[in-house]
Enzyme design. Sequence first.
Site, PDB file in Angstrom:
ATOM      1  N   SER A  10     -59.356 -20.232 -71.152  1.00 41.23           N
ATOM      2  CA  SER A  10     -58.943 -20.308 -72.556  1.00 41.23           C
ATOM      3  C   SER A  10     -60.118 -19.959 -73.447  1.00 41.23           C
ATOM      4  CB  SER A  10     -58.411 -21.701 -72.880  1.00 41.23           C
ATOM      5  OG  SER A  10     -59.498 -22.600 -72.957  1.00 41.23           O
ATOM      6  N   LYS A  11     -59.834 -19.917 -74.724  1.00 42.73           N
ATOM      7  CA  LYS A  11     -60.816 -19.502 -75.726  1.00 42.73           C
ATOM      8  C   LYS A  11     -62.140 -20.264 -75.593  1.00 42.73           C
ATOM      9  CE  LYS A  11     -61.768 -16.864 -78.988  1.00 42.73           C
ATOM     10  NZ  LYS A  11     -61.969 -15.489 -78.608  1.00 42.73           N
ATOM     11  N   ARG A  12     -62.038 -21.543 -75.237  1.00 43.72           N
ATOM     12  CA  ARG A  12     -63.292 -22.303 -75.198  1.00 43.72           C
ATOM     13  C   ARG A  12     -64.215 -21.842 -74.059  1.00 43.72           C
ATOM     14  NH1 ARG A  12     -62.017 -26.293 -71.241  1.00 43.72           N
ATOM     15  NH2 ARG A  12     -59.802 -25.894 -71.005  1.00 43.72           N
TER      16      ARG A  12
ATOM     17  N   GLY B   4     -64.963 -18.767 -73.713  1.00 43.26           N
ATOM     18  CA  GLY B   4     -65.577 -17.526 -74.185  1.00 43.26           C
ATOM     19  C   GLY B   4     -64.496 -16.536 -74.561  1.00 43.26           C
TER      20      GLY B   4
END
Length: 468
Positions: free
Chosen positions: A237-239, A241
């Site tokens: 997921s976005k967290r 990267g």
Amino acid sequence: MSIVTRFAPSPTGFLHIGGARTALFSWLLARSKGGKFLLRIEDTDRERSTPEATEAILQSMRWLELDWEGETVFQSARADAHNAAIDRLLETGRAYWCSCSSEEVEAMREKARAEGRKPKYDGRCRERGLGPGEGRVVRFKGPLDGTTAYKDMVKGSIAVDNAELDDMILRRSDGSPTYNLAVVVDDHDMGVTHVLRGDDHVANTPKQILLYQAFGWPVPEFGHVPMILGPDKKKLSKRHGALSVMEYEKMGYLPEAVMNYLARLGWSHGDQEIFSRQELVACFSTANLGNSPAVFDTQKLEWLNGHYMKQAEPGRLAALLREFLSREMDPAELEDVPQALLLAVTPLLQPRARTLVEMAEMSRMFLVDAPYLAFDEKAVAQHLTEANTTLVLEFADVLEAHQGAFVEEDLEPLAQAFMAARNLKFKAVAQPLRVALTGRTVSPGLFETMRVLGKEQVLKRLRRVTEL
Ligand code: GLU
């Protein structure tokens, strides 16, 4: 029979790294077998699909050079074909109209749950012989017993009891066809023989197989690739990267590095890590697709990118270097930089820069005139002492007097002789010179740096040491 694969993204956002990998595997499967690779944009969800997302997907595919045969198919343009197929199932008794409201269906599910059965539509309208009408849907008349089994190209044998499957909706009450129906009709009409997709679709496959059988169409091969996880083993997921393919472009990765990286994420060929495009095509086989989720490793991608930066043809990288510089530099300033200079700088930075962003950053010191060179204060304090400043200035005089070519082969002996005459080790002058020329203690080789800067710029920089 020649094989036909496809990639069928829904244009509801950018192409993420997981989608790109699915596309790559489908592309490789087609290319490795001399087959065709097709692209279908599944834009039937009018609310969530956007032309920008379609463009972003096409741009990512082009950047990765995942080329496809023929025109891009837009699922939204195929509603007539979908509806004709639904009508055919109605005519052959393989589908029926259903008037149950969503509340009624929910109540059936609730009841099934309460009785410890799998929640599903109970088939109330199967034999009612209803026709079209307000609020009615068309459902598939699925088999009540038996099993639907297939051999997944990645997961092996999969079988489900037909009794577990719902009589799925094929046409919603607003007249629109559903995903499973549209996919089957489209894949059949496009001649798709092999479907490779994310394993979030694994539960759809038996339903789709039943549809193929109801139509009397050959069933394609299916394969479901496991998802990509972050280093913490949670869904990527976005967290973790960047997620979008084009973000990797912006971070200065080369498409061949991203392609190589994605190919190895869930696929292997012995312990080989580096694959050219041609090698991937030659080696690819679905037999080596892994069945467990792959973990995304940014460091490995960076390492691979460093490898491809070294390998790349300098002219190509020099052009990319200008492109990356243009994202940060004043256009007028960049216009004054001749391409020949970028071409001379590129090979010096290829072994050092892991990304194009790093390369652009490292190249800046070659592009500015002496008065604008930025200095690392600590390096100046440490290496440009009074005694060293004198040495640097004396060496500038030696260089000025030098009449030969301004190339490593001439410059290095000149520096050696200069130091030998003063009974000093070469190292004693190398760092002061480097700091004076580049502003830092780490740079490409001293003499190649001098060659690229040219005599005039070198003298200007060396003689500026008195001002620091
Ligand atoms: N459009 C679907 C998705 O983006 C894929 C459908 C398929 O590959 O069958 O998840």
